[in-house]
Design a protein around this motif. Structure first.
Motif, mmCIF file in Angstrom:
data_model
loop_
_atom_site.group_PDB
_atom_site.id
_atom_site.type_symbol
_atom_site.label_atom_id
_atom_site.label_comp_id
_atom_site.label_asym_id
_atom_site.label_seq_id
_atom_site.Cartn_x
_atom_site.Cartn_y
_atom_site.Cartn_z
ATOM 1 N N GLY A 177 -3.489 -4.955 -0.314
ATOM 2 C CA GLY A 177 -2.036 -4.940 -0.250
ATOM 3 C C GLY A 177 -1.367 -4.264 -1.427
ATOM 4 O O GLY A 177 -0.193 -3.944 -1.372
ATOM 5 N N GLN A 178 -2.100 -4.039 -2.500
ATOM 6 C CA GLN A 178 -1.461 -3.424 -3.658
ATOM 7 C C GLN A 178 -1.641 -1.920 -3.610
ATOM 8 O O GLN A 178 -2.649 -1.430 -3.119
ATOM 9 C CB GLN A 178 -2.075 -3.972 -4.941
ATOM 10 N N ASN A 179 -0.675 -1.223 -4.161
ATOM 11 C CA ASN A 179 -0.837 0.219 -4.150
ATOM 12 C C ASN A 179 -1.177 0.773 -5.519
ATOM 13 O O ASN A 179 -1.028 1.930 -5.777
ATOM 14 C CB ASN A 179 0.364 0.935 -3.530
ATOM 15 N N PHE A 180 -1.635 -0.086 -6.387
ATOM 16 C CA PHE A 180 -2.104 0.456 -7.658
ATOM 17 C C PHE A 180 -3.545 0.040 -7.899
ATOM 18 O O PHE A 180 -4.030 -0.954 -7.388
ATOM 19 C CB PHE A 180 -1.226 0.012 -8.817
ATOM 20 N N LYS A 215 -7.126 -2.922 -8.129
ATOM 21 C CA LYS A 215 -6.493 -2.816 -6.823
ATOM 22 C C LYS A 215 -7.023 -3.892 -5.894
ATOM 23 O O LYS A 215 -8.212 -4.031 -5.695
ATOM 24 C CB LYS A 215 -6.770 -1.444 -6.237
ATOM 25 N N LYS A 259 -18.552 1.740 -2.035
ATOM 26 C CA LYS A 259 -17.764 0.798 -2.836
ATOM 27 C C LYS A 259 -18.600 -0.407 -3.270
ATOM 28 O O LYS A 259 -18.506 -0.872 -4.398
ATOM 29 C CB LYS A 259 -16.544 0.318 -2.031
ATOM 30 N N LEU A 305 -10.460 4.342 -8.646
ATOM 31 C CA LEU A 305 -11.314 3.255 -8.187
ATOM 32 C C LEU A 305 -12.789 3.558 -8.324
ATOM 33 O O LEU A 305 -13.600 2.672 -8.427
ATOM 34 C CB LEU A 305 -11.052 3.025 -6.692
ATOM 35 N N TYR A 332 -9.139 5.273 5.690
ATOM 36 C CA TYR A 332 -9.264 4.155 4.750
ATOM 37 C C TYR A 332 -8.015 4.050 3.875
ATOM 38 O O TYR A 332 -8.067 4.199 2.656
ATOM 39 C CB TYR A 332 -10.528 4.328 3.901
ATOM 40 N N THR A 333 -6.900 3.809 4.536
ATOM 41 C CA THR A 333 -5.608 3.776 3.838
ATOM 42 C C THR A 333 -5.616 2.808 2.658
ATOM 43 O O THR A 333 -5.003 3.061 1.631
ATOM 44 C CB THR A 333 -4.500 3.341 4.819
ATOM 45 N N GLU A 334 -6.359 1.694 2.805
ATOM 46 C CA GLU A 334 -6.342 0.675 1.749
ATOM 47 C C GLU A 334 -6.933 1.199 0.438
ATOM 48 O O GLU A 334 -6.714 0.618 -0.617
ATOM 49 C CB GLU A 334 -7.063 -0.594 2.201
ATOM 50 N N ASP A 335 -7.687 2.300 0.504
ATOM 51 C CA ASP A 335 -8.276 2.845 -0.717
ATOM 52 C C ASP A 335 -7.427 3.949 -1.353
ATOM 53 O O ASP A 335 -7.771 4.453 -2.426
ATOM 54 C CB ASP A 335 -9.684 3.395 -0.436
ATOM 55 N N CYS A 336 -6.349 4.315 -0.702
ATOM 56 C CA CYS A 336 -5.489 5.372 -1.251
ATOM 57 C C CYS A 336 -4.871 4.870 -2.548
ATOM 58 O O CYS A 336 -4.317 3.780 -2.603
ATOM 59 C CB CYS A 336 -4.390 5.746 -0.272
ATOM 60 N N TYR A 369 0.843 -1.203 0.000
ATOM 61 C CA TYR A 369 0.000 0.000 0.000
ATOM 62 C C TYR A 369 0.873 1.246 0.000
ATOM 63 O O TYR A 369 1.998 1.215 0.518
ATOM 64 C CB TYR A 369 -0.831 0.065 1.287
ATOM 65 N N HIS A 421 -18.869 4.313 3.975
ATOM 66 C CA HIS A 421 -17.748 4.381 3.029
ATOM 67 C C HIS A 421 -17.696 3.076 2.224
ATOM 68 O O HIS A 421 -17.578 3.091 0.993
ATOM 69 C CB HIS A 421 -16.436 4.589 3.802
#
Lengths: 78, 583
Positions: free
Chosen positions: B208-211, B205, B489, B216, A44-48, A7, B485
């Motif tokens: 764990g992934q940052n892309f 995404k 999604k 989104l 919501y860090t996982e959505d950054c 992340y 939130h």
């Protein structure tokens, strides 16, 4: 093998933050919230998606987004 | 239900605050309408536009029109495309007048041929300083200054109809949504509605992934809402592959690198575009780049962006027009002129800022449903291009705002049927009381289904993916949203799945390889049987009806006449040659 996907990291420097609240509406993904103390936190860090809009909209550079390299070498993709 | 119901009334309701929605709102307001804009995210920061590269593809007086039309493919309404091409310059002047900053050279707006954008090869683009991000801030300010009312963090979930039904046999009378922050349902009555909620992009995404993909939040809400309402949809077979960095968020504008002096290489440093011809190496289109990367992947190699030939001037220019991706590279420790950066192609079907699948609209941007207009990637864009870029979305939005305001002058507000409001509220909020499935459960399976489609697909793979998605939709009521939130999604993902099942239905129906759709069962582009546009409509019995409309040749082939017949798809031409080559 590729490394482990990671992340982005969101750092908020409270000692610099002026509690203006600009970072919350800056985020398209609704990551930021303003706490009861007036300071923002990344709820919501996982959505950054590391678009940097909060960092760029902060008037005092109190936010730092970091993305991380993890791809290590060539591998056949799926 | 503890939810508070908030009622709104407006002449024109705009759904979505990206490039098309912002322009529609401003134009409708200028035409005297009272305008309400609802945004799932935050107006000015949401959608593709705010993260878009600063490539504003534009005509300028003196240009060769045929150049601008070239490379848009055969399924294009050239009559409307020509109007849109001219209008890009009108909108550019409007933006310049508002204070949007363009890259200038000796005081004149500079244009670069390097900014091709998507599949179009005829791109000449002005550069927006600060990318779409900076442009949208100015546009947002103009909308607010004119008195456009805005509902932020309020995803619209469905259209309201005069007969209280979806699909409707009546007209569109407004829309309903919920607040992503407060316990509120928002009921918006309007004399006309403009759908500008973007296109389809399935974000890859995963935990764990940052892309991701493009943002989104581009979950084809507009496409799905119009599908459910029974609007005639079209062009959804125009699929796309889309490149993104292995490691980071999507790279809006990466194809811009190519004519700036970069290349696309495999790990041995071989230019992967040269296999598709010298011209592709010189002036890479996103489309052919997808083909090239697909071929490398087929042979077990990754593809890297190689910026070692970039001059300092070009690096400065890229910082101006694609700041997000430049900052991403720098932030991660990549030195663009030194390091190779890995990329993968992604099946994105019809999506986001550069696609033209959605509700079929006429020259007034009216959909088949009275009272409903559509612009940007939620519309088929009048088939002016197989892919809609930033400037074309803005032009379409501008026109839609004008026509929706005119329509509103002779229309009246209609009360929503209480049963429909009740049903749709419950439908939107039910996931708060869901069962055991999580967003990540469904998202992970759907993402895998898309990955399994492969860069080279087949009828079997398409059928398998579609069945997987239908299975997921069948159990979707069990998904539990953790909070509001998460609810945003969950509702968005459902829209993605609904739109994607229809897109896959289109792809199965076409039985050909065209553009970025590479189907090993049908390696030829079929201009013999398929010089048609595929359309669809949800019938009252719940089934999607698909049909083909012949292309009216008098409007479609003014400057560019396609050769009727079968031709091997460019990807298979290369693969075929390779197979035949002596070992």
């Amino acid at each position: 093998m590729a490394g482990q996907p990671r992340y982005p990291t969101i750092e908020i420097y409270k000692e610099v933050c002026i509690r203006c609240g600009a970072c919350d509406p800056a985020c398209p993904e609704d990551v930021m919230r303003i706490g009861a103390d007036g300071y923002p936190f990344a709820k919501y860090t996982e959505d950054c998606q590391a678009c940097f809009l909060c960092e760029w909209d902060c008037p005092v550079n109190a936010i730092k987004i970091s993305v991380h390299k993890w791809w290590e070498e060539d591998q056949p993709a799926a | 239900m503890a939810e508070k119901i908030v009622h709104h009334q407006a002449d024109v309701l705009i759904i979505g605050g990206g490039a098309a929605g912002a322009m529609a709102a401003i134009r409708a307001k200028e035409c005297g309408a009272d305008v309400l804009l609802a945004d799932k995210s935050v107006f000015g920061a949401s959608g593709c536009a705010a993260l878009a590269s600063g490539a504003y593809i534009t005509y300028m007086p003196g240009d060769d029109l045929a150049f601008h039309l070239a490379g848009r493919g055969v399924l294009v309404n050239q009559t409307q495309a020509i109007k849109a091409i001219y209008a890009t310059y009108d909108v550019l002047k409007i933006l310049d007048g508002w204070g949007v900053r363009f890259v200038k050279e000796n005081g004149e707006i500079w244009r670069g041929k390097g900014f091709s954008g998507a599949a179009a090869s005829g791109g000449l683009a002005a550069g927006l300083v600060g990318g779409g991000t900076a442009m949208m801030k100015v546009v947002r300010k103009e909308a607010l200054r004119r008195g456009v009312r805005v509902l932020n963090r309020t995803p619209i979930t469905d259209l309201l109809t005069s007969d209280g039904r979806l699909p409707t046999a009546g007209q569109v009378i407004g829309a309903i949504g919920f607040s992503g922050r407060e316990e509120e349902i928002h009921v918006c009555q309007a004399k006309s509605v403009v759908m500008c909620a973007g296109g389809f992009n399935f974000g890859y995404k995963r935990p764990g992934q940052n892309f991701a993909g493009m943002p989104l939040d581009i979950t084809s809400d507009g496409v799905a809402m119009q599908l459910r309402a029974g609007a005639v949809m079209g062009n959804m077979a125009v699929g796309s592959k889309y490149l993104q960095s292995m490691e980071f968020c999507c790279a809006p504008g990466i194809e811009h690198f190519t004519t700036m002096g970069t290349g696309w290489v495999n790990k041995d440093g071989v230019d992967v575009m040269r296999r598709f011809g010298e011209s592709e190496a010189e002036f890479t289109r996103r489309l052919s780049l997808g083909h090239a990367v697909a071929l490398e992947m087929l042979e077990g190699r990754s593809v890297y962006l190689d910026g070692s030939q970039l001059t300092p001037d070009k690096v400065r220019l890229l910082w101006n027009v694609i700041p997000i991706i430049m900052q991403t590279f720098e932030n991660a420790g990549y030195e663009i002129t030194r390091d190779r950066i890995p990329y993968i192609p992604v099946n994105a079907a019809t999506y986001g800022s550069s696609h033209g699948g959605g509700a079929v609209v006429n020259e007034k941007l009216e959909t088949s449903l009275p009272g409903l207009f559509a612009a940007g990637a939620s519309s088929d864009g009048m088939n002016i291009s197989p892919n809609l870029n930033l400037s074309w979305c803005m032009v379409l939005g501008w026109w839609a705002g004008e026509h929706a305001a005119k329509y509103a002058q002779s229309a009246s507000l209609r009360d929503a049927m209480p049963e429909q409001v009740g049903d749709l509220s419950r439908k939107a909020l039910k996931y708060l009381n869901g069962d055991r499935l999580t967003f990540n459960d469904v998202h992970g399976k759907a993402a895998q289904a898309l990955i399994d489609l492969g860069v080279i697909t087949s009828d079997e793979k398409l059928t398998l993916a579609r069945n997987t998605l239908l299975d997921l939709l069948a159990v979707y009521d069990k998904v539990k949203a953790k909070d509001r939130h998460d609810l945003v999604k969950v509702v968005g993902l459902r829209n993605s799945l609904e739109a994607l099942t229809v897109i896959l239905q289109y792809l199965l129906h076409r039985q050909e390889s065209r553009g970025s759709v590479i189907n090993s069962d049908h390696p030829e582009t079929d201009n013999q049987n398929w010089l048609t546009l595929t359309k669809s409509k949800l019938e009252p019995d719940g089934k999607i009806k698909l049909w083909d409309d012949p292309i009216p040749r008098e409007t479609f082939y003014v400057h560019y006449k396609p050769k009727p017949g079968m031709s091997m798809h460019p990807f298979f031409k290369v693969v075929g040659r390779q197979v035949d080559a002596p070992k």
